[in-house]
Design an enzyme around this catalytic site. Sequence first.
Site, PDB file in Angstrom:
ATOM      1  N   HIS A   1       2.633   6.351  -2.964  1.00 30.20           N
ATOM      2  CA  HIS A   1       2.779   7.806  -3.035  1.00 30.20           C
ATOM      3  C   HIS A   1       2.732   8.370  -4.452  1.00 30.20           C
ATOM      4  O   HIS A   1       2.376   9.550  -4.623  1.00 30.20           O
ATOM      5  CB  HIS A   1       4.072   8.228  -2.339  1.00 30.20           C
ATOM      6  CG  HIS A   1       4.004   8.132  -0.841  1.00 30.20           C
ATOM      7  ND1 HIS A   1       4.725   7.224  -0.110  1.00 30.20           N
ATOM      8  CD2 HIS A   1       3.259   8.824   0.054  1.00 30.20           C
ATOM      9  CE1 HIS A   1       4.452   7.361   1.180  1.00 30.20           C
ATOM     10  NE2 HIS A   1       3.574   8.330   1.311  1.00 30.20           N
TER      11      HIS A   1
ATOM     12  N   TYR B   1       0.811  -1.216   0.000  1.00 28.09           N
ATOM     13  CA  TYR B   1       0.000   0.000   0.000  1.00 28.09           C
ATOM     14  C   TYR B   1       0.849   1.274   0.000  1.00 28.09           C
ATOM     15  O   TYR B   1       0.326   2.373   0.188  1.00 28.09           O
ATOM     16  CB  TYR B   1      -0.948   0.007   1.194  1.00 28.09           C
ATOM     17  CG  TYR B   1      -2.373  -0.377   0.832  1.00 28.09           C
ATOM     18  CD1 TYR B   1      -3.112   0.369  -0.080  1.00 28.09           C
ATOM     19  CD2 TYR B   1      -2.979  -1.489   1.400  1.00 28.09           C
ATOM     20  CE1 TYR B   1      -4.410   0.021  -0.416  1.00 28.09           C
ATOM     21  CE2 TYR B   1      -4.286  -1.845   1.072  1.00 28.09           C
ATOM     22  CZ  TYR B   1      -4.981  -1.090   0.160  1.00 28.09           C
ATOM     23  OH  TYR B   1      -6.265  -1.433  -0.179  1.00 28.09           O
TER      24      TYR B   1
END
Length: 619
Positions: free
Chosen positions: A394, A391
């Site tokens: 960015h 996850y």
Amino acid sequence: MRKDPHGSAPGKAARQRARGTASPFLRLYNDLALAVDRKVGWQNLPTPLGLATLMGVRGNLRRKNLFDTGTYPTQGAPDIEPPATRHLTERTADGSYNDLDQPRMGMARSRFGRNVPAEQTYPEPLPQLLSPSPREVSRALLTRHEFVPAGSVNALVASWLQFMIRDWVSHGQGAIDNPWRIELTPDDPWPDRPMVVPRTLPDTTRPAGGDGLPPTYINEHSHWWDASQLYGSDLATQRQLRSGENGKLKVPRNGGSLFPDDPQQDPANVPGFWVGLLMMHHLFVLEHNAICDRLSQEFPTWSDEQLFQRARLINAALIAKIHTVEWTPAVISHPTTVTAMHANWYGLLGRRVHRFLGRISRNEVLSGIVGGRPDHFGVPYALTEEFVAVYRMHPLVPDQWSFRSAVDDSLLQEATFAELTGPHAYEIHGKHGLTDLFYSFGTSHPGLVTLHNYPKFLQEFERPDGKLMDLAAVDVLRIRELGVPRYNEFRRQLHLKPAEDFETLTDNPVWAEELRRTYGGDIERVDLMVGLYAEPRPEGFAFSDTAFRIFVLMASRRLNSDRFLTTDYTPQVYTQTGLDWIENTTMTTVLLRHFPELRGAVRSVDNAFAPWARATTGR
């Protein structure tokens, strides 16, 4: 493969538990699906066959890729309150008592689990841990030279994801007393030498001494999908966030902090705070309060506590539903995965059957996970370090932003991402208001999760405490530090073929050569995050297929294990009013309930995370 340096075999018992009790037929089916996936690829099959393959892939992952770190030696585990009747129908502030037989399971300040065996989770020793230099990986492979948009989705995808991360996981702020020190090349313009990166906080529940087992780490948040980013992960914080009247949460005045007189409580002083996070937080505070208004109409004698607890249940389940059937299908919009994610909630029989007939089968494939039976698949529930690693997305965040009017699409302001972060988020909110902010996000694109698309601002990020950080280098280092395998070994552990060479890792020949140079020609050294960003993506995907394997496992597990999303997803716990609210609400519904001026922009889309119509063309 990384071995236990003490020669023991930690994780064997956990592997046996994780294999569970699948029938011989199911094991055969799962193994056949795995073979088909390796040979053909689920994404290359017609949707029905692709779904059947993914079901088998998930079955294999459930059986082979859940590992319990709670069996490691433990001392000083967090206290829990005594059992009480209210635990039957209310989520606790810290996540305890979700599983009534194992009340500590998934609570705040409990350990992250793993999706790979224990012997694969020992961090590499120095100097290998810092090789190649995370800073050089950042500079050579991650630096954004030109923004690459994800054109099929809008920028709310980025703010929603961070809103979710704030609910799910936190390793804390790190320890600076014994930091990692990254040596820099002579041509590196970084102002401080060496680059200093705080270490992840150690697990305080592990006894001191050499037990021979790999390190573990604590999740500061509840592991459950319980909207702790809105309600806090402890009772003291929760009380501060509540208004004390009619079950409602405090609403920030003029979009500012809830704690104007207490900087320690101000979220703007925590790294990662920006206007996108502020927007989502404010929106679902308003939604909680709207739920309270509806419940008080239906149950006028209910107390503040009764209204709050039911509204929290409803709001948290609504957020889980939006993520499952709207956000995820938007970012992995392959026809097979769109169907699969809706099936997680409604089953393959679909929403219409679910709506009119309810659950007609105990089988989660036919009638969905929600409202069914809880299942931990032989391993106590926890989010995992591998889940955290995949996850790290960015690149979704653009460096340049345009804010426009929802009335006529006129330009209000151009801004850099730096101008949206920390206390600046309050300034942007006060200047433009939430209607125009949501419109601006809905009509903009996030970045594609790929190489050379990391936000420049985050490579030169100044934390609220004044420390300068390259978050791209930190992301790479964190994954190594936490013992998550590098790319090829990660794929092996998830039953995928490893990349044979750099040309098979990526279909971009320029990237293949850059990867070869950066990793000294050794394909086995490629970092997980780099490999995820470099590999070809399935049709409609904003991120990689390898990362998707963790989602296949953990997205459903977050539903399967949660009592409040399975056996207790009932009118007796939620009220029928609450279940109807969840059923009849989408992200678009939430937005229009609080910002009706957005109607013209969102009426052109079926999914609120798809690009909206511009005001000048959306009428």
